[in-house]
Scaffold this motif. Sequence first.
Motif, PDB file in Angstrom:
ATOM      1  N   ASP A 177       0.818  -1.190   0.103  1.00  0.00           N
ATOM      2  CA  ASP A 177      -0.023  -0.046   0.109  1.00  0.00           C
ATOM      3  C   ASP A 177       0.971   1.389   0.198  1.00  0.00           C
ATOM      4  O   ASP A 177       0.551   2.109  -0.676  1.00  0.00           O
ATOM      5  N   ARG A 178       2.049   1.387   0.668  1.00  0.00           N
ATOM      6  CA  ARG A 178       2.769   2.220   0.720  1.00  0.00           C
ATOM      7  C   ARG A 178       3.492   2.564  -0.586  1.00  0.00           C
ATOM      8  O   ARG A 178       3.430   3.859  -1.206  1.00  0.00           O
TER       9      ARG A 178
ATOM     10  N   ASP B 136       0.670   4.050  -2.637  1.00  0.00           N
ATOM     11  CA  ASP B 136       0.432   5.567  -2.459  1.00  0.00           C
ATOM     12  C   ASP B 136       1.634   6.582  -3.074  1.00  0.00           C
ATOM     13  O   ASP B 136       1.593   7.585  -3.485  1.00  0.00           O
TER      14      ASP B 136
ATOM     15  N   HIS C 118       0.828   6.910  -6.823  1.00  0.00           N
ATOM     16  CA  HIS C 118      -0.208   7.923  -6.768  1.00  0.00           C
ATOM     17  C   HIS C 118       0.218   9.631  -6.595  1.00  0.00           C
ATOM     18  O   HIS C 118      -0.011  10.055  -7.382  1.00  0.00           O
ATOM     19  N   ASP C 119       1.265   9.433  -5.663  1.00  0.00           N
ATOM     20  CA  ASP C 119       1.734  10.677  -5.319  1.00  0.00           C
ATOM     21  C   ASP C 119       2.509  11.087  -6.642  1.00  0.00           C
ATOM     22  O   ASP C 119       2.591  12.379  -7.002  1.00  0.00           O
TER      23      ASP C 119
ATOM     24  N   ARG D 243      -6.315   2.588  -6.312  1.00  0.00           N
ATOM     25  CA  ARG D 243      -6.466   1.218  -5.680  1.00  0.00           C
ATOM     26  C   ARG D 243      -5.904   0.085  -6.295  1.00  0.00           C
ATOM     27  O   ARG D 243      -5.681   0.157  -7.540  1.00  0.00           O
TER      28      ARG D 243
END
Length: 139
Positions: free
Chosen positions: A106-107, A110, A113-114, A137
């Motif tokens: 998940d990290r 993220d 996505h960033d 997701r």
Amino acid sequence: MTETPTKMTFHVSSRRVDAHGSLSLCKNAEIALDTDMAGNAEAFNPAELLLAALSACMIKGIERVVPVLKFELRGVQVIVDGVRQDVPPKMESIRYEIVVDTDESDRRLDLLHDNVKKFGTVFNTVAPGTDLSGVMRRA
């Protein structure tokens, strides 16, 4: 002496075909445009083109950083929905969902996505004038 960074340039030519549609040309590609006042189900209208450009920007941004981050993925899908206001006419809000087929943490998702939000040309052009938000997701 400081070097001036090279700027990328883009060129698109569009022409009216008839009362039902137009055509945009770029490099060796073409896109049918819905410029019919009654609508044309066989082509993208201008608002849909904006959303398609945004989704392409997100996917291209992912392609750009995947090798740098050594991010493993099997596929990406971007779903974008926009709401247009009438007065003044503008895209009021855009919501997106980026679905990544990956086993990464998940990290790391993220972080991906960033990068999409930070370095996307179309993303950063649209964001200041639109209520733009979304999620990334796992598939």
